[in-house]
Design an enzyme around this catalytic site. Sequence first.
Site, PDB file in Angstrom:
ATOM      1  N   GLY A 242     -56.239  53.246   6.787  1.00  0.00           N
ATOM      2  CA  GLY A 242     -54.944  52.614   6.595  1.00  0.00           C
ATOM      3  C   GLY A 242     -54.154  53.238   5.466  1.00  0.00           C
ATOM      4  O   GLY A 242     -52.915  53.272   5.500  1.00  0.00           O
ATOM      5  N   TYR A 362     -49.844  47.469  -1.601  1.00  0.00           N
ATOM      6  CA  TYR A 362     -50.682  47.029  -0.487  1.00  0.00           C
ATOM      7  C   TYR A 362     -51.601  48.134   0.039  1.00  0.00           C
ATOM      8  O   TYR A 362     -51.415  49.302  -0.231  1.00  0.00           O
ATOM      9  CB  TYR A 362     -49.903  46.357   0.629  1.00  0.00           C
ATOM     10  CG  TYR A 362     -48.817  47.089   1.373  1.00  0.00           C
ATOM     11  CD1 TYR A 362     -48.580  48.441   1.272  1.00  0.00           C
ATOM     12  CD2 TYR A 362     -47.996  46.349   2.235  1.00  0.00           C
ATOM     13  CE1 TYR A 362     -47.582  49.055   2.000  1.00  0.00           C
ATOM     14  CE2 TYR A 362     -46.994  46.953   2.971  1.00  0.00           C
ATOM     15  CZ  TYR A 362     -46.790  48.307   2.845  1.00  0.00           C
ATOM     16  OH  TYR A 362     -45.787  48.900   3.568  1.00  0.00           O
ATOM     17  N   GLU A 363     -52.619  47.675   0.772  1.00  0.00           N
ATOM     18  CA  GLU A 363     -53.719  48.524   1.255  1.00  0.00           C
ATOM     19  C   GLU A 363     -54.368  49.311   0.112  1.00  0.00           C
ATOM     20  O   GLU A 363     -54.711  50.484   0.246  1.00  0.00           O
ATOM     21  CB  GLU A 363     -53.246  49.425   2.388  1.00  0.00           C
ATOM     22  CG  GLU A 363     -52.912  48.615   3.624  1.00  0.00           C
ATOM     23  CD  GLU A 363     -52.774  49.401   4.893  1.00  0.00           C
ATOM     24  OE1 GLU A 363     -53.533  50.362   5.079  1.00  0.00           O
ATOM     25  OE2 GLU A 363     -51.907  49.047   5.702  1.00  0.00           O
ATOM     26  N   GLY A 364     -54.528  48.608  -1.002  1.00  0.00           N
ATOM     27  CA  GLY A 364     -55.149  49.187  -2.182  1.00  0.00           C
ATOM     28  C   GLY A 364     -54.118  49.605  -3.200  1.00  0.00           C
ATOM     29  O   GLY A 364     -53.338  50.534  -2.963  1.00  0.00           O
TER      30      GLY A 364
END
Length: 380
Positions: A242, A362-364
């Site tokens: 992702g 987001y996503e880390g």
Amino acid sequence: MEFTLSEEQLMIQQAARDFAETDLLPEVIERDDAQRFPEEQVKKMGELGFMGMMVEEKYGGSGMDTLSYVLVMEELSKVDASASVIVSVNNSLVCWGLQTYGTEEQKQKHLTRLASGEIIGAFCLSEPEAGSDATSQKTTAFDKGDHYVINGTKNWITNGGTAEVYLVIAQTDIDKGHKGINAFIVEKGMDGFEIGPKENKLGIRGSDTHSLIFNDVKVPKENRIGEDGFGFKFAMKTLAGGRIGIAAQALGIAAGAYELSKKYSKERKAFGTEIMNHQAIAFKLADMHTKIQAARHLVYKAAWDKDNGNNYDLSGAMAKLYASEVAMETAVEAVQVHGGNGFVKDYHVERLMRDAKITQIYEGTSEIQKIVISRSILRD
């Protein structure tokens, strides 16, 4: 690494560019203002094959490579990051996870519809007290024999209100820590599953972000993904891919801001000449272009690693970290290049600046990417 795009990849890139200009751009400001989900545009993206790009054709996907997916994400994000994050979540987090780790029955039931764009999915990991610290899951899924019962809350879930299929990460054995976490397929309409209010966000306002509430939701045993205790590994493996999608989104936001700034600098005059002729502006554009090219190479390298079966944890983390920083920096500078016009909505760059910020979160978060990178390089 080959830097020349294939004829097919160039065609895919052009198709995405044309769609962004023709279908996304006309009402992008209005959708942002109204926080309106791009329903018609998502349908069209499904028809174009953008919603399941890396899924095998037998499951309704386009069967393309990761680099083609990155090219599409970049072009969409130049114009509308709200639309591109819908594509990213459906591709990278939902379809990829199901194709890679799902059973044949799960693929036949859900993946085919998701990959074709008939429905969209959501990935449900974050919680009020467990964002970056994914091991601190409070949502539980207790084994009741032929089914699990899920209780808890997830938040900041992209596609939260419009999805039909939700991949939910939950703790099944608290004493086992991360080894007691599982992943489940939850379907909209299951008893006890509620969608919370829509978040009022700074950026990507056209995408729908919701909290999700689970009150004694009964999920059949066959809806678990992978072996018992596989959930944390599933989440981490899925997020690693992702990150490439979000890196491509950040790259697109940066490129969009740069292209608007370059065009504006050739039209706007100050002190008797176009502002591109002033060194202060020209140097800003030079810095933008250089950093975007560096980010593009990192993003393409991560995609290349994934396509060639290499470990992409490190390259994906570096791509997301750097591309998101470049997106934020470039968007801020784009507002500066536009001067007062950059502060109003009609010129698009203020929206790109607001959209850029989430790519660092987001996503880390960027801090998590640095943990991934440092651990990887210090193992050697």
